[in-house]
Design a protein around this motif. Sequence first.
Motif, PDB file in Angstrom:
ATOM      1  N   ASN A  52      33.048  12.909   7.911  1.00 56.64           N
ATOM      2  CA  ASN A  52      32.514  14.065   7.172  1.00 56.64           C
ATOM      3  C   ASN A  52      30.987  14.093   7.203  1.00 56.64           C
ATOM      4  OD1 ASN A  52      32.521  16.284   5.191  1.00 56.64           O
ATOM      5  ND2 ASN A  52      31.800  14.699   3.756  1.00 56.64           N
ATOM      6  N   GLN A  53      30.355  12.926   7.033  1.00 56.30           N
ATOM      7  CA  GLN A  53      28.885  12.875   7.088  1.00 56.30           C
ATOM      8  C   GLN A  53      28.383  13.363   8.448  1.00 56.30           C
ATOM      9  OE1 GLN A  53      26.533  11.368   4.454  1.00 56.30           O
ATOM     10  NE2 GLN A  53      28.342  12.285   3.525  1.00 56.30           N
ATOM     11  N   VAL A  85      28.909  17.226   8.569  1.00 59.65           N
ATOM     12  CA  VAL A  85      28.060  17.978   7.637  1.00 59.65           C
ATOM     13  C   VAL A  85      26.605  17.925   8.099  1.00 59.65           C
ATOM     14  CG1 VAL A  85      27.103  17.965   5.296  1.00 59.65           C
ATOM     15  CG2 VAL A  85      29.567  17.696   5.638  1.00 59.65           C
ATOM     16  N   TYR A  86      26.109  16.719   8.372  1.00 62.44           N
ATOM     17  CA  TYR A  86      24.686  16.606   8.729  1.00 62.44           C
ATOM     18  C   TYR A  86      24.431  16.973  10.187  1.00 62.44           C
ATOM     19  CZ  TYR A  86      23.993  14.772   4.097  1.00 62.44           C
ATOM     20  OH  TYR A  86      23.937  14.655   2.738  1.00 62.44           O
ATOM     21  N   TYR A  93      24.418   8.124  -0.024  1.00 64.58           N
ATOM     22  CA  TYR A  93      25.779   8.624  -0.294  1.00 64.58           C
ATOM     23  C   TYR A  93      26.829   7.628   0.212  1.00 64.58           C
ATOM     24  CZ  TYR A  93      29.855  11.759  -0.096  1.00 64.58           C
ATOM     25  OH  TYR A  93      31.097  12.313  -0.252  1.00 64.58           O
TER      26      TYR A  93
HETATM   27  C1  NAG Z   1      31.129  15.625   2.853  1.00 66.54           C
HETATM   28  O1  NAG Z   1      29.778  15.145   2.730  1.00 66.54           O
HETATM   29  C2  NAG Z   1      28.976  15.925   1.869  1.00 66.54           C
HETATM   30  C3  NAG Z   1      27.528  15.387   1.981  1.00 66.54           C
HETATM   31  O2  NAG Z   1      27.433  14.052   1.591  1.00 66.54           O
HETATM   32  C4  NAG Z   1      29.517  15.869   0.467  1.00 66.54           C
HETATM   33  O3  NAG Z   1      28.725  16.658  -0.388  1.00 66.54           O
HETATM   34  C5  NAG Z   1      30.947  16.391   0.468  1.00 66.54           C
HETATM   35  O4  NAG Z   1      31.517  16.236  -0.813  1.00 66.54           O
HETATM   36  C6  NAG Z   1      31.792  15.620   1.478  1.00 66.54           C
HETATM   37  N1  NAG Z   1      33.087  16.231   1.592  1.00 66.54           N
HETATM   38  C7  NAG Z   1      34.208  15.533   1.508  1.00 66.54           C
HETATM   39  C8  NAG Z   1      35.484  16.293   1.681  1.00 66.54           C
HETATM   40  O5  NAG Z   1      34.206  14.337   1.276  1.00 66.54           O
END
Ligand code: NAG
Length: 491
Positions: free
Chosen positions: A355-356, A359-360, A431
Amino acid sequence: MTLLPGLSFAVISGLIGLSASTELRRADYTATCQEIAAAVSSASKVYYGGSPQYTEDNEHWASSSSQISACSFEPANAQDVGIALQLLAKDQTPFAVKSGGHSANPGFSSTPGVQIALFSFSEVVYDPNAQTATIGMGLIWDDVYSELEQYGVIIVGAKTTGVGIGGIVLGGGYSYLSNQYGLSVDNVVSFELVMPNGTVASITSSSNPDLFYGVRGGFNNFGIVTTVTMKTYAQSQVWGGLISYTADQWDAVNTAIANFVSTVTDPKACVYSTTDYASGVVAILTILFYDAPTYPDGIFNELLAIPHSAEDISTRSYLSLIQTLPANASSGLRAMFHWVPIEQFTSSMLQMVKNQTLVYGEQLSQSSGVLISYDLVPLLPSLYNHSDTPSAFPSLRDSGQGYSFIEVYYGWTDANDDEVMLQVGAESAAYMKQFAVDAGQDVANALIYPNCAPPGTALADIYGDAVSSLHSIRSAVDPGNVMGLTGGWRF
Ligand SMILES: *[C@@H]1O[C@H](CO)[C@@H](O)[C@H](O)[C@H]1NC(C)=O
Ligand SMILES: Cc1cc2nc3c(=O)[nH]c(=O)nc-3n(C[C@H](O)[C@H](O)[C@H](O)COP(=O)(O)OP(=O)(O)OC[C@H]3O[C@@H](n4cnc5c(N)ncnc54)[C@H](O)[C@@H]3O)c2cc1C
Ligand SMILES: *[C@@H]1O[C@H](CO)[C@@H](O)[C@H](O)[C@H]1NC(C)=O
Ligand SMILES: *[C@@H]1O[C@H](CO)[C@@H](O)[C@H](O)[C@H]1NC(C)=O
Ligand SMILES: *[C@@H]1O[C@H](CO)[C@@H](O)[C@H](O)[C@H]1NC(C)=O
């Protein structure tokens, strides 16, 4: 992985730009260059802008780590290093010490003053009786592995092509062999050190226990190291190489890695997986390693069975294996690294890292992010238990806990994005660490690897309780703070 052509030094110079005051100071620094050139032996050379040696001496793997120096200096022997240090101290001229130039932190091995490049320290001398090798600080690990191959031995160094001896041996050194033999710093027998006052000394655990402790992890705080003598180990051919997957296999790869780390405790086996997000495309580049010509018990079968886009795996030399990851392809970008200690890679943690990455990767591609990379490096808890004597990093030997880690690497092109890249990298690292803590992993106080800690990291987060003793050792050998004229983690 994006194959971006390396930016030339001329382009980088243009990007940095020079102000009038910089030009003035540079003239002062040039006086020191001339003094050094006049004082050292004819084998040692001073170079100025325009010469190919000057360009090479100032070049770094990350373009954001380079600066325009007044001159570069290539010392040919330790005495000349000492003479230069005395002149730099007299003039209070800033300087830099560069080995392989892979530090991603600006100013750690670059300067507007005198750029010292150690290329002339390029020997590899194997001593079969002592089972050690003495190697020059101007080499890269590829050269050393290649040279030692004829004797059937290896030493513990970088696991990637192109990396210098200096930063690894003075800062830690994670290798494919670390589960068996520890970090590079754990394998040092002695250093030749040019102290800040110019005196040349051989540093061993018995001759100078304080310096032997400090230099292994403390980089350029105590002077300039010219050569290092390290333990050698018998080395056969190894099995492994690079296997590449596309994003549709991500979950399968994560499952296989989680299965691997929860079942395999053989210290000869390693998996090192990098995931690169580039222009909306994800590539998973995984290195499999076994320290023998074949691997036992099917331990890699699950990873090998996943459909993959490319495979370069064989029984091969150690050197050939470390060159399979195309790390040179991303040189020339601006860069930052971050580092998150982990006790164990669980499935949920690997999904979090996925996910990181997404997202990034997506967010930073909106600015000039070219390569957003999250690397997984599983290691055994006994990792830090292979040393006879403690070192500055890792300093927490007593806890006896070795960590696996996630490495964050961002590569980008626009200097205007430097701040946001560092900020986002820190946010993502925090995080991930919190995720590990929340999952019950005991990493809240784990120290950060100094070679992957971004600019501005607090010393206590890297060296822990050792900071005050390192400060005392530094003050004793360098009362005039000569090494304060160069960059890096300063005690
Ligand atoms: C994915 O990463 C983002 C940034 O750290 C975070 O805000 C978000 O909750 C994460 N999503 C999941 C499904 O874990
Ligand atoms: C592509 C890539 C792959 C990497 N792979 C690995 C890996 O496999 N394992 C790992 O542990 N790390 C790895 N790293 C991180 C690496 O440890 C650091 O980048 C390291 O600092 C590089 O060393 P260097 O000599 O090339 O760097 P440099 O930038 O030349 O030096 C780093 C620091 O050490 C100081 N220094 C260097 N030589 C001397 C000397 N002789 N005397 C005094 N001070 C000195 C410099 O002044 C500088 O502050 C990698 C980094 C990159 C970019
Ligand atoms: C990477 O670059 C270095 C020079 O910095 C070179 O010596 C090395 O051979 C290169 N590696 C590969 C695999 O091409
Ligand atoms: C490492 O050594 C320490 C100190 O001797 C010991 O307490 C610890 O249990 C060892 N850890 C592992 C994982 O072997
Ligand atoms: C240089 O410093 C070292 C370490 O403090 C000391 O032992 C040595 O005598 C000094 N040399 C000179 C010439 O002052």
